[in-house]
Design a protein around this motif. Sequence first.
Motif, PDB file in Angstrom:
ATOM      1  N   ARG A 157       1.753 -19.037 -11.750  1.00  9.03           N
ATOM      2  CA  ARG A 157       1.635 -19.766 -13.017  1.00  9.03           C
ATOM      3  C   ARG A 157       0.599 -19.165 -13.959  1.00  9.03           C
ATOM      4  O   ARG A 157       0.565 -19.503 -15.146  1.00  9.03           O
ATOM      5  N   LEU A 158      -0.262 -18.300 -13.434  1.00 11.69           N
ATOM      6  CA  LEU A 158      -1.334 -17.732 -14.242  1.00 11.69           C
ATOM      7  C   LEU A 158      -0.800 -16.741 -15.265  1.00 11.69           C
ATOM      8  O   LEU A 158       0.188 -16.045 -15.026  1.00 11.69           O
TER       9      LEU A 158
ATOM     10  N   LEU B  72       6.330 -22.237 -16.003  1.00 10.10           N
ATOM     11  CA  LEU B  72       6.995 -22.681 -14.783  1.00 10.10           C
ATOM     12  C   LEU B  72       7.795 -21.507 -14.230  1.00 10.10           C
ATOM     13  O   LEU B  72       8.893 -21.210 -14.711  1.00 10.10           O
ATOM     14  N   PRO B  73       7.279 -20.821 -13.225  1.00  8.18           N
ATOM     15  CA  PRO B  73       7.966 -19.617 -12.735  1.00  8.18           C
ATOM     16  C   PRO B  73       9.340 -19.904 -12.142  1.00  8.18           C
ATOM     17  O   PRO B  73      10.221 -19.061 -12.198  1.00  8.18           O
ATOM     18  N   GLU B  74       9.523 -21.107 -11.604  1.00  4.78           N
ATOM     19  CA  GLU B  74      10.820 -21.435 -11.010  1.00  4.78           C
ATOM     20  C   GLU B  74      11.929 -21.446 -12.054  1.00  4.78           C
ATOM     21  O   GLU B  74      13.078 -21.100 -11.768  1.00  4.78           O
TER      22      GLU B  74
ATOM     23  N   LYS C  81      15.087 -30.741 -22.912  1.00  2.00           N
ATOM     24  CA  LYS C  81      14.606 -31.421 -21.730  1.00  2.00           C
ATOM     25  C   LYS C  81      14.688 -30.510 -20.512  1.00  2.00           C
ATOM     26  O   LYS C  81      15.658 -29.772 -20.341  1.00  2.00           O
ATOM     27  N   LEU C  82      13.674 -30.576 -19.659  1.00  2.35           N
ATOM     28  CA  LEU C  82      13.639 -29.749 -18.463  1.00  2.35           C
ATOM     29  C   LEU C  82      14.128 -30.529 -17.254  1.00  2.35           C
ATOM     30  O   LEU C  82      13.775 -31.698 -17.061  1.00  2.35           O
ATOM     31  N   ASP C  83      14.922 -29.889 -16.438  1.00  3.77           N
ATOM     32  CA  ASP C  83      15.368 -30.454 -15.175  1.00  3.77           C
ATOM     33  C   ASP C  83      14.368 -30.028 -14.107  1.00  3.77           C
ATOM     34  O   ASP C  83      14.451 -28.928 -13.551  1.00  3.77           O
TER      35      ASP C  83
END
Length: 396
Positions: free
Chosen positions: A346-347, A137-139, A156-158
């Motif tokens: 994402r790659l 997840l680049p963000e 956990k991811l936000d």
Amino acid sequence: ALTVGDHRTAGHGGAPAIPPNDATIVVRMEITVPDYGGGSLVNLVAELEFRLSGDSASPRLHPHLAEHIPEATTYVLCLFDGLGSGQLGHPAAGPLLSAQRASIDSPFPATTTVSLSVLATGLPPSQHGLLGYQAWLPELEVVANTIHWTTLWGDKLDYPLESFLPAPNVAERLGAADVEVITIQPAHFLDSPLTKVLFRGSRFEGIYQPNEWVDAVVQLAAQPNRLIVAYLPYVDFAAHVEGQKSQLYTEAMQAVAGAWEAVCNRLPDNAVAVGTADHGHMDFEKQFKIAKEDHQDRIFYGDGRAMFVKGDGASLAARIPATWIPVDEMVHWWGPEPRHPKLEARLPDGVLIADDDTLLLHRYSDDRMVGNHGALTDAERLIPLMVSAAAADRLA
């Protein structure tokens, strides 16, 4: 199909490279890129969407595959997690084998969350944007476990889960055409992060046992203008935990085959059941753990059969049982253009495709699993196209 030879010298442009004179030729893997033009899971979804609404977001099945599916006012798409075509020879799989009409391709990589995203969107991975079980997840600059939507170490991811996949999805498109999409799944999946990612716009029906699954399918299929996505996880769980030679696997196959047979025997005349899977399975005795020092300046994700690498993978492949393929030589494995707007970010830089008998493990990998999947061998890629017997008889 591409046969790749010695992993230090292999070419990837359509033929094996010519190795140096002192190299030993070893057939490392068989690669067949999924047929996204008409022979894959995405095309099966498109076929059903088109029949119910008159339109689809991806190409339909090749005619020689589509002809096995009768016309109906309601379709039940039974998805049996982890049930590859090569597993239908199991003694307990008789009802499934007798219903098989052909094999189609799962997407790359052959893993659950990628395939379920195909199911949800009707798009190949290149367009829906979920590229692997473990996804960059680049963000957030972090790798996500896309089943639990946590970091690889469990935090956990936000993240806005409901908007991860493109809109409109299959349920939203069919809803606009007055076709209801219903998903039948284990009840404890109802509020899971993955359900939030996948089933936006669908009606959720929770079940606890295979007999409840059968009853729900039969009851809901009696109404026209529905696409019912009915999911059972038992084969995948058993294959992962104890492998295909275990009693647990036999019991899982019996449960799935019995549920399919019961649905086919009780399905109302207006409905057709189509069975398939998200990927196949292989048992692995050989595990290769990537050394601690090799994690420096590299990010590993994907899975143990097709390990994605941000960083230098070529030098690593020279000494581990895998073939390095730079991303620009294999980006089409995820599917055709137009590509998801965040695909490039994402790659990975490339993918380490494990030797056919080997599972690669990085420091966050689970080394307890007997069965695994994710690469493009026939055992992992090929999934069945099954049709309920009564419906098939109508075509005869």
